[in-house]
Scaffold this motif. Structure first.
Motif, PDB file in Angstrom:
ATOM      1  N   LYS A 115      49.620  96.368 109.123  1.00 46.86           N
ATOM      2  CA  LYS A 115      48.759  97.442 108.609  1.00 46.86           C
ATOM      3  C   LYS A 115      48.719  97.418 107.079  1.00 46.86           C
ATOM      4  N   ARG A 116      49.908  97.209 106.457  1.00 45.37           N
ATOM      5  CA  ARG A 116      49.936  97.137 104.998  1.00 45.37           C
ATOM      6  C   ARG A 116      49.109  95.953 104.498  1.00 45.37           C
ATOM      7  N   ARG A 117      49.240  94.832 105.198  1.00 46.12           N
ATOM      8  CA  ARG A 117      48.465  93.665 104.775  1.00 46.12           C
ATOM      9  C   ARG A 117      46.975  93.893 104.939  1.00 46.12           C
ATOM     10  N   ILE A 118      46.606  94.552 106.064  1.00 45.15           N
ATOM     11  CA  ILE A 118      45.179  94.838 106.279  1.00 45.15           C
ATOM     12  C   ILE A 118      44.659  95.775 105.196  1.00 45.15           C
ATOM     13  N   ASP A 119      45.458  96.837 104.899  1.00 44.61           N
ATOM     14  CA  ASP A 119      45.038  97.759 103.829  1.00 44.61           C
ATOM     15  C   ASP A 119      44.936  97.029 102.490  1.00 44.61           C
ATOM     16  N   GLN A 120      45.925  96.178 102.226  1.00 46.36           N
ATOM     17  CA  GLN A 120      45.895  95.429 100.964  1.00 46.36           C
ATOM     18  C   GLN A 120      44.681  94.503 100.915  1.00 46.36           C
ATOM     19  N   LEU A 121      44.401  93.870 102.054  1.00 47.94           N
ATOM     20  CA  LEU A 121      43.239  92.989 102.098  1.00 47.94           C
ATOM     21  C   LEU A 121      41.940  93.764 101.907  1.00 47.94           C
ATOM     22  N   GLN A 122      41.865  94.972 102.550  1.00 49.06           N
ATOM     23  CA  GLN A 122      40.668  95.781 102.358  1.00 49.06           C
ATOM     24  C   GLN A 122      40.517  96.215 100.907  1.00 49.06           C
ATOM     25  N   MET A 123      41.659  96.602 100.288  1.00 49.37           N
ATOM     26  CA  MET A 123      41.604  96.961  98.867  1.00 49.37           C
ATOM     27  C   MET A 123      41.186  95.762  98.026  1.00 49.37           C
ATOM     28  N   ASP A 124      41.733  94.601  98.355  1.00 51.09           N
ATOM     29  CA  ASP A 124      41.339  93.395  97.620  1.00 51.09           C
ATOM     30  C   ASP A 124      39.866  93.087  97.823  1.00 51.09           C
ATOM     31  N   ILE A 125      39.383  93.313  99.063  1.00 51.27           N
ATOM     32  CA  ILE A 125      37.968  93.063  99.342  1.00 51.27           C
ATOM     33  C   ILE A 125      37.092  94.012  98.538  1.00 51.27           C
ATOM     34  N   GLU A 126      37.475  95.319  98.533  1.00 46.72           N
ATOM     35  CA  GLU A 126      36.699  96.282  97.758  1.00 46.72           C
ATOM     36  C   GLU A 126      36.727  95.947  96.270  1.00 46.72           C
ATOM     37  N   ARG A 127      37.926  95.576  95.789  1.00 48.66           N
ATOM     38  CA  ARG A 127      38.038  95.208  94.383  1.00 48.66           C
ATOM     39  C   ARG A 127      37.185  93.979  94.083  1.00 48.66           C
ATOM     40  N   ALA A 128      37.227  93.023  95.018  1.00 44.06           N
ATOM     41  CA  ALA A 128      36.420  91.823  94.830  1.00 44.06           C
ATOM     42  C   ALA A 128      34.925  92.153  94.853  1.00 44.06           C
ATOM     43  N   LYS A 129      34.531  93.106  95.734  1.00 46.96           N
ATOM     44  CA  LYS A 129      33.130  93.507  95.768  1.00 46.96           C
ATOM     45  C   LYS A 129      32.715  94.154  94.452  1.00 46.96           C
ATOM     46  N   LYS A 130      33.608  95.026  93.922  1.00 46.90           N
ATOM     47  CA  LYS A 130      33.285  95.654  92.645  1.00 46.90           C
ATOM     48  C   LYS A 130      33.166  94.621  91.530  1.00 46.90           C
ATOM     49  N   VAL A 131      34.126  93.702  91.535  1.00 41.54           N
ATOM     50  CA  VAL A 131      34.061  92.641  90.526  1.00 41.54           C
ATOM     51  C   VAL A 131      32.796  91.813  90.700  1.00 41.54           C
ATOM     52  N   ARG A 132      32.455  91.541  91.975  1.00 42.94           N
ATOM     53  CA  ARG A 132      31.241  90.772  92.239  1.00 42.94           C
ATOM     54  C   ARG A 132      30.002  91.520  91.767  1.00 42.94           C
ATOM     55  N   ASP A 133      29.938  92.851  92.093  1.00 43.23           N
ATOM     56  CA  ASP A 133      28.781  93.637  91.655  1.00 43.23           C
ATOM     57  C   ASP A 133      28.697  93.680  90.132  1.00 43.23           C
ATOM     58  N   ALA A 134      29.871  93.859  89.486  1.00 43.05           N
ATOM     59  CA  ALA A 134      29.867  93.877  88.020  1.00 43.05           C
ATOM     60  C   ALA A 134      29.388  92.542  87.462  1.00 43.05           C
ATOM     61  N   ARG A 135      29.844  91.470  88.063  1.00 43.37           N
ATOM     62  CA  ARG A 135      29.400  90.160  87.603  1.00 43.37           C
ATOM     63  C   ARG A 135      27.921  89.944  87.868  1.00 43.37           C
ATOM     64  N   ILE A 136      27.434  90.478  89.015  1.00 45.75           N
ATOM     65  CA  ILE A 136      26.004  90.367  89.302  1.00 45.75           C
ATOM     66  C   ILE A 136      25.195  91.116  88.263  1.00 45.75           C
ATOM     67  N   VAL A 137      25.683  92.348  87.904  1.00 51.56           N
ATOM     68  CA  VAL A 137      24.991  93.118  86.870  1.00 51.56           C
ATOM     69  C   VAL A 137      25.002  92.363  85.540  1.00 51.56           C
ATOM     70  N   GLU A 138      26.171  91.787  85.196  1.00 49.32           N
ATOM     71  CA  GLU A 138      26.262  91.025  83.956  1.00 49.32           C
ATOM     72  C   GLU A 138      25.333  89.810  83.989  1.00 49.32           C
ATOM     73  N   VAL A 139      25.296  89.151  85.136  1.00 50.32           N
ATOM     74  CA  VAL A 139      24.420  87.982  85.252  1.00 50.32           C
ATOM     75  C   VAL A 139      22.957  88.386  85.131  1.00 50.32           C
ATOM     76  N   LYS A 140      22.591  89.521  85.785  1.00 50.02           N
ATOM     77  CA  LYS A 140      21.210  89.986  85.687  1.00 50.02           C
ATOM     78  C   LYS A 140      20.868  90.373  84.255  1.00 50.02           C
ATOM     79  N   ALA A 141      21.829  91.079  83.590  1.00 52.72           N
ATOM     80  CA  ALA A 141      21.590  91.445  82.191  1.00 52.72           C
ATOM     81  C   ALA A 141      21.439  90.200  81.319  1.00 52.72           C
ATOM     82  N   SER A 142      22.311  89.243  81.557  1.00 50.88           N
ATOM     83  CA  SER A 142      22.204  87.989  80.798  1.00 50.88           C
ATOM     84  C   SER A 142      20.889  87.284  81.082  1.00 50.88           C
ATOM     85  N   LEU A 143      20.472  87.331  82.355  1.00 49.06           N
ATOM     86  CA  LEU A 143      19.202  86.695  82.723  1.00 49.06           C
ATOM     87  C   LEU A 143      18.026  87.390  82.055  1.00 49.06           C
TER      88      LEU A 143
END
Length: 334
Positions: free
Chosen positions: A181-209
């Motif tokens: 359960k801890r690993r699943i929660d950690q993985l979900q948190m990592d996934i959410e964090r990765a999604k946020k990082v991905r969205d931020a990078r997408i925004v940065e890429v769009k702004a750069s574009l």
């Protein structure tokens, strides 16, 4: 002729009596009564399984043990003539192992029989080596299986162990569930964090574009402006050059026309001047006087009469020196 392989020893006998022990190589027997009775490998380690069944423990419970032994022949003569070669050695080794193992089992409790698996067998090897040296060397021995012979006793003996194993399994399952359960929660948190990082990078890429597109559009606009400016400059220079060329052509045309006009005027004035000069010269030129010297009219034609007539004629006025024509002196002299 006999070939002895590497790592082996050959026993040569004569009428059953040992005559010689030879090592690896080619052997030629010239005596027909001699023969090679045994060829033994003295470098290889041979395996030997020695199972012991129904041996009593310290509490009187029967137990069974499987023993795995490795041995190597160190003295071929002793091995053949003292231990009885292969069959005799197997019998002697089986009896010695059975006796030694039974003594070891008798020292153990039935509950400790399972602990003999993989246990160190140094004392067992020492006892067996003392019995079989120098003919055979036993370098290794290992107990591969040990358990009580009675199945009911094994079940009763294994019941507490099974309970313990079941408890450990339940605890392990619970701990594994929490860990999972801890690993699943950690993985979900990592996934959410990765999604946020991905969205931020997408925004940065769009702004750069978008920024890159704006820069490209600005560069294109600047290039277009520069091209228009250069085109306007070229057109202006061309128009100015064309106008200058037209003006120069018109000026050349006017100049040519003026030159033609001036030439005609000059020619006219020169012709008029010539006429004036001619008229003036004509007015100042001496008038011819006709003196008839023929004798038709009855006039005097003598030289005296001609001299008198010349004296009576009027003399022409002298011309200025600047206007005197060439040859005037000659005329006057004439």
């Amino acid at each position: 002729m006999v070939m002895v392989p590497d790592g082996c020893a050959a026993l040569i006998t004569r009428f059953g009596k040992l005559e010689q022990v030879v090592g690896p190589g080619r052997i030629i027997l010239l005596n027909p009564w001699k023969r090679v009775s045994y060829i033994l490998n003295t470098t290889r380690e041979y395996p030997f399984n020695a199972p012991v069944r129904e041996a009593p423990t310290k509490g009187g419970v029967k137990a069974s043990i499987d023993l795995f032994i490795q041995f190597r022949i160190s003295d071929p003569v002793e091995f053949v003539y003292t231990l009885g070669a292969v069959r005799g050695f197997e019998e002697k080794l089986g009896n010695a192992v059975s006796e030694t193992i039974r003594s070891l089992i008798y020292e153990q409790l039935a509950a400790d029989i399972y602990n003999m698996v993989g246990e160190k067998t140094g004392r067992l090897l020492d006892q067996l080596n003392q019995q079989f040296r120098p003919a055979v060397e036993l370098p290794n021995a290992n107990i591969t299986h040990a358990e009580p012979s009675d199945r009911k006793y094994r079940v009763d003996l294994a019941a507490p162990e099974m309970v313990r194993v079941a408890k450990e399994s339940a605890a392990y399952e619970q701990e594994w569930g929490l860990t999972r359960k801890r690993r699943i929660d950690q993985l979900q948190m990592d996934i959410e964090r990765a999604k946020k990082v991905r969205d931020a990078r997408i925004v940065e890429v769009k702004a750069s574009l978008n920024k890159a597109r704006e820069q490209v559009a600005q560069l294109l606009e600047e290039q277009e402006t520069n091209a228009q400016r250069v085109r306007f400059e070229i057109e202006t220079r061309g128009r100015s050059g064309l106008i200058a060329a037209e003006n120069e052509a018109k000026a050349q045309q006017r100049l040519a026309q003026a030159y033609r006009d001036n030439r005609a005027v000059l020619q006219y004035e020169l012709a008029l001047r010539r006429l004036e000069v001619g008229a003036e010269l004509a007015g100042k030129a001496p008038q011819p006087v006709v003196v008839r010297t023929d004798g038709d009219g009855g006039a005097d034609t003598s030289a005296l009469a001609t001299l008198l007539a010349a004296q009576l004629l009027p003399r022409p006025a002298a011309l200025p020196s600047a206007e005197r024509p060439a040859g005037g002196v000659g005329n006057d002299a004439a």
